[in-house]
Design a protein around this motif. Structure first.
Motif: not given
Length: 222
Positions: A4, A6, A30, A32, A34, A46-47, A49, A52, A55, A68
């Protein structure tokens, strides 16, 4: 390995994502974000949102990821301590607190910076806030949490910084990069080395929770 990320649109995040996509033992990634990333890959999820944090529960985080990589951050230039803390400290701890509640066995790697103030009492605002963030993350209860403190990070593979002044800096010094890297092999860490080091920290572990530039370079070569 399931990862994951960020901050995948930033300079460090781009480098880490690239290394994940190259690694044969990374099953899924994965991100996360914008805004959607231009990358398209069968292993990339891709998520997109503006929130942050929310999800994680919807993605059934428990047991979903092995690691992560938290590469999200902003420059402290022009920001008050309150503004900088809201992004650097609060957002980071909100995400990490949700993750540790859902799955404490995930390896959490936070990209900090050389000069971070673990005492939280120094004169430098950004260093105090980073130190507070690191200390709080290490107390959360992750089975494995590591704070990466690189010095100068050099972008490779057409990766670009989102900060204008940094882009100018890299453009001016790019002809001298090979010589500078030879002179300061541990002080200048490439985006490729950062990505490899973070993946190796998950693969093999490391004996420290706070990793300086020498530790990062050593891990990248493992």
């Amino acid at each position: 390995m399931r990862v994951l990320i960020y901050g995948a649109s930033g300079m460090v995040g781009q480098g880490v994502l690239r290394e994940c996509m190259k690694a044969k033992d990374v099953e899924t990634v994965t991100v996360i974000v914008r805004s959607p990333l231009p990358e398209c890959h069968t292993r990339l999820n891709q998520v997109v949102t503006d929130d942050l944090i929310s999800p994680l529960a919807g993605l059934n985080a428990a047991g979903k990821w092995d690691a992560c990589f938290f590469c999200l951050g902003v420059s402290a230039s022009g920001l008050s301590e309150e503004e900088y803390s809201r992004i650097t400290f609060k957002l980071t701890l909100d995400v990490a607190s949700d993750l540790v509640r859902l799955d404490p066995d995930i390896t959490f790697i936070y990209v900090s910076g050389a000069g971070t103030d673990s005492s939280e009492a120094g004169k430098s605002m950004w260093a105090r806030v980073k130190g507070k963030t690191e200390n709080s993350l290490l107390r959360l209860g992750f089975t494995s949490a590591q704070m990466f403190r690189p010095a100068v990070i050099w972008p490779l593979d057409d990766i670009r910084s989102k900060t204008t002044v940094y882009r100018i800096f890299y453009t001016i010094l790019s002809p001298f990069f090979p010589a500078l890297k030879r002179l300061f092999p541990n002080s200048i860490i490439t985006t490729e080395e950062m990505g490899k080091a973070m993946l190796n920290a998950v693969r093999y572990g490391y004996g420290k929770s706070v990793l300086g530039k020498e530790d990062i370079c050593l891990l990248a070569k493992k």
